[in-house]
Design an enzyme around this catalytic site. Structure first.
Site, mmCIF file in Angstrom:
data_model
loop_
_atom_site.group_PDB
_atom_site.id
_atom_site.type_symbol
_atom_site.label_atom_id
_atom_site.label_comp_id
_atom_site.label_asym_id
_atom_site.label_seq_id
_atom_site.Cartn_x
_atom_site.Cartn_y
_atom_site.Cartn_z
ATOM 1 N N GLU A 285 -11.120 3.096 -0.621
ATOM 2 C CA GLU A 285 -10.654 4.297 -1.335
ATOM 3 C C GLU A 285 -11.675 4.607 -2.232
ATOM 4 O O GLU A 285 -12.501 4.050 -2.837
ATOM 5 C CB GLU A 285 -9.495 3.907 -2.573
ATOM 6 C CG GLU A 285 -8.286 3.704 -2.136
ATOM 7 C CD GLU A 285 -7.448 3.495 -3.411
ATOM 8 O OE1 GLU A 285 -7.623 3.661 -4.423
ATOM 9 O OE2 GLU A 285 -6.272 2.602 -2.967
ATOM 10 N N GLU B 24 -5.004 -3.583 -5.106
ATOM 11 C CA GLU B 24 -5.739 -3.683 -6.278
ATOM 12 C C GLU B 24 -5.236 -5.070 -7.075
ATOM 13 O O GLU B 24 -4.809 -4.616 -8.333
ATOM 14 C CB GLU B 24 -5.908 -2.566 -7.150
ATOM 15 C CG GLU B 24 -6.773 -1.509 -6.242
ATOM 16 C CD GLU B 24 -7.133 -0.320 -7.423
ATOM 17 O OE1 GLU B 24 -6.740 -0.070 -8.307
ATOM 18 O OE2 GLU B 24 -8.213 0.556 -6.688
HETATM 19 C C1 GLA Z 1 -7.034 3.165 -7.317
HETATM 20 C C2 GLA Z 1 -5.630 2.839 -6.966
HETATM 21 C C3 GLA Z 1 -5.016 4.233 -6.666
HETATM 22 C C4 GLA Z 1 -5.230 5.344 -7.843
HETATM 23 C C5 GLA Z 1 -6.706 5.273 -7.707
HETATM 24 C C6 GLA Z 1 -7.302 6.415 -8.822
HETATM 25 O O1 GLA Z 1 -7.803 2.853 -6.604
HETATM 26 O O2 GLA Z 1 -5.626 1.951 -5.672
HETATM 27 O O3 GLA Z 1 -3.800 3.956 -6.324
HETATM 28 O O4 GLA Z 1 -4.752 4.894 -8.735
HETATM 29 O O5 GLA Z 1 -7.257 4.199 -8.373
HETATM 30 O O6 GLA Z 1 -8.307 6.430 -8.994
#
Ligand code: GLA
Length: 692
Positions: A305, A151
């Site tokens: 995710e 991210e």
């Molecule tokens: C993001 C991050 C993860 C985690 C999630 C929690 O997607 O990539 O590492 O922190 O959020 O919602």
């Protein structure tokens, strides 16, 4: 677009963080993954301190064993470079590489993403660990994909960033004079006489310079991309056959122009966590899935995710209701995702996200979430046939990160002019109607769409203005919202009347804004001519859920939040302001232009009124649809002569989706394996996927 090696079906799995667990757990993990049908995991996303406990000393043994175990279990691996969270030794050794806030506060290690994106020490350390991983695992048979970083979104205002920002500006503008012009530094005595005087937009006395702020986001996007790209170059050098991606996150704090980045990616991957529950979560899910597909150029992409249930953000936890795990996953899949992945595999015992849900919850596999995950794994295994089929989207909403960022700037005429809100309202109105949309690049060739919507595209480039005009000339249908086409790429107002970029195609000229306070609502009058075009559209209105309209003469619209003083220059008024300082002046207009039509909406409408108006516009564009039952999401896919209809029932009553007279009568529901007749019954909270 390149696809992970060895995965010829939809992906199912999630982030796997074995470094948080004793080795005894790993075998159980792999056995449970097999039981659930997991075929891909993202491994080692936050494992830097476990892999390089001190500078240059690597401890790969544990990762070797995990990779071998996963391979033995038939699970493919998206191996992460762990550069989103440098270990504590890094900040100690390189205090200059820790981030600095806009207030000048230096941050300390203790969370994640604690680095300056432009600090040479960070960039070198990141490349070093990426290279070490690629050298070690280039030939490992489990390696399917590189998952770079996590991210990308980090901000910093330190001196390294200042230098990099100046470098970016000099490449963009060529001279300091050009920067001064673009930033309108004649205002408030901001003229720069030397490059060294330029800083990142740190906290200042009063309103900052809007173009400096916009350029800083553009710069951050480019600088973060450079971080990604240099890691990718190392990975490609050592493993040319392994595709490389990174997981996108989306939000106001994310200075990344995802559409631009996506042009070069092997695979577009997004993370998504709805911020609401119930139907609103389903609507957000569809919005983000449509964005991801659009960034991927209409092609496949991957949901990297999501949460299996609660999201741990420090707010009240929102648990997913029974069935939601599968329904949301299938909404992403319906809209083009090549699978459904989760954060994370096993819920952490400790650490900042210990209450974030996982596929294996704290309670263990004897749990609703694990059972639902296992059912989803089995269903995804049966859906490989939809992979690669085109998602049918006849309508485009124009999407531009720079327009969004410009509208986050200071000194705008109303605080509630919010790009994402305007986009979301347009998207959810069509979602309710079962009409799927793409988010198109404003400069793209738009001819493939029956209708193009332009909600508050504040910043509009010359090329976008030309492409929209050509689209309408050639027979396209267009609807533009207030506060679009106002400024150019330097965030300077286009003179001669608003909306400068679209005046000619819309046939209107607006001379003054009249923002409305939250307590004021202005009735709009729809004259006879307007009523009859609404009446011709009544067939489409039901599809949009416009309950307030039952016949001619009963159309009632109310303007909110915004109004403006418009002159007709070729267009005709569809609705006029019926009260207030603009009484009698046009509020909604329609202009026949070339072979198409262009509508202008100069005020804010609530969802029901927007549905009424869009009903008329959709009808003109020839887009009449059988309305889906309330709460049911419909998505159409097609590949050659085969079509699929995804029907997702987000409500708590069973619903029948009528199929008589459609291509789907007599199809097969892939969920139940039953043949459908003139309709398919979708159970409360359930899903039907009809193939014909
Ligand atoms: C993001 C991050 C993860 C985690 C999630 C929690 O997607 O990539 O590492 O922190 O959020 O919602």
């Amino acid at each position: 677009m390149r696809w992970p090696r060895g995965l010829d079906t939809l992906c199912f799995g999630g982030d796997y963080n074995p470094e948080q667990w004793p080795e005894e757990t790993w075998e159980e993990d792999v056995a449970l993954m097999r039981r659930a049908g997991v075929n891909l995991v993202n491994l080692g996303v936050f494992s830097w301190s476990a892999l390089e406990p001190e500078p240059g000393r690597y401890t790969f043994g544990w990762l070797d064993r995990v990779l071998d175990l996963l391979h033995g279990g038939g699970v493919r691996v998206g191996l992460a470079t762990p550069t989103a969270s440098p270990p504590p030794w890094f900040g100690r050794a390189h205090p200059d590489a820790l981030p600095v806030t806009s207030e000048g506060v230096g941050l300390t290690h203790g969370s994640r993403d604690t680095y300056c994106l432009s600090a040479p020490a960070y960039r070198q350390a990141a490349l070093r660990i990426a290279r070490a991983l690629a050298e070690r695992y280039a030939d490992h048979p489990a390696l399917a994909l590189w998952h770079v970083h996590n991210e990308y979104a980090t901000w910093c205002y330190c001196d390294h960033v200042a230098e990099a920002f100046r470098g970016w500006l000099s490449r963009r503008y060529g001279s300091l004079d050009a920067v001064n012009r673009a930033w309108t530094t004649a205002f408030w005595s901001q003229r720069y006489g030397a490059w060294e005087e330029i800083r990142p937009p740190r906290t200042t006395q009063y309103l900052g310079n809007p173009t400096q702020l916009l350029d800083f986001r553009r710069f951050l996007s480019a600088e973060l991309f450079a971080c990604f790209d240099e890691q990718r170059a190392v990975l490609r050098e050592l493993t040319p056959d392994v595709p490389v991606t990174t997981n996108f996150v989306f939000g106001e704090w994310v200075p990344v122009d995802h559409r631009r980045w996506a042009e070069t990616l092997d695979l577009v991957a997004i993370d998504h966590y709805p911020s609401a529950a119930g139907l609103a979560a389903a609507v957000q899910t569809a919005f983000h899935a449509d964005l991801a597909r659009s960034w991927a150029g209409g092609g496949p992409w991957l949901l990297m995710e999501q949460a299996s249930s609660t999201v741990n953000t420090g707010q009240r936890l929102l648990a997913k209701a029974p069935g939601e795990l599968a329904r949301h996953s299938l909404s992403y899949v319906a809209r083009g995702s090549r699978g459904a992945m989760f954060f994370q595999w096993r819920a952490s015992r400790g650490g900042a996200e210990q209450y974030h849900a996982a596929l294996v919850p704290h309670a263990g596999p004897d749990s609703r979430v694990f059972r639902e995950a296992t059912e989803l794994g089995a269903l995804l295994g049966r859906l490989a046939e939809v992979d690669g089929a085109r998602v049918e989207a006849p309508v485009a909403i124009l999407w531009d990160a720079e327009a969004w960022w410009a509208l986050l700037g200071p000194g705008l005429p109303a605080p509630d002019l919010r790009y994402l809100d305007a986009l979301a309202a347009a998207h959810r109105t069509l979602w309710r109607a079962g009409v799927t949309v793409d988010f198109a690049d404003p400069e793209a060739d738009l001819r493939g769409y029956r209708l193009v919507l332009v909600p508050s595209l504040y910043l509009t480039s010359d090329a976008a203005s030309v492409s929209v005009r050509r689209y309408v000339e050639g027979g396209g249908h267009l609807m533009v919202w207030y506060f679009s086409g106002i400024v150019d790429v330097d965030a300077r107002v286009r003179l001669g009347g608003y909306p400068g970029a679209f005046r000619d195609v819309l046939g209107v000229r607006s001379e003054e804004f009249h923002p409305l306070p939250p307590t004021v609502a202005v009735p709009l009058r729809v004259p006879e001519a307007g009523v009859s075009s609404v009446s011709s559209a009544l067939g489409a209105l039901g599809a949009l859920g416009a309950s307030s309209v039952s016949g001619i003469g009963e159309v009632q619209l109310t303007g909110r939040m915004w109004s403006e003083h418009i002159h007709l220059e070729g267009a005709s008024a569809f609705a006029s302001y019926a009260a207030g300082p603009l009484a009698g002046l046009p509020a909604v207009t329609r202009h026949g232009y070339g072979a198409g039509s262009a509508w202008y909406l100069s005020t804010g409408l609530d969802d029901a009124d927007l549905a009424t108006l869009l009903g008329a516009v959709l009808a003109e564009a020839g887009l009449r649809r059988v309305p889906p039952p309330p709460g049911v999401e419909l998505v159409h896919r097609r590949s050659g002569g085969t079509r699929w209809l995804f029907a997702l029932n987000h409500g708590d009553e069973a619903r029948v989706v009528p199929l008589a007279g459609t291509a789907f009568a007599g199809g097969t529901d892939l969920v139940t394996a039953e043949v459908t007749g003139d309709g398919v019954t979708v159970p409360a909270g359930g899903v039907a996927i009809v193939r014909r």
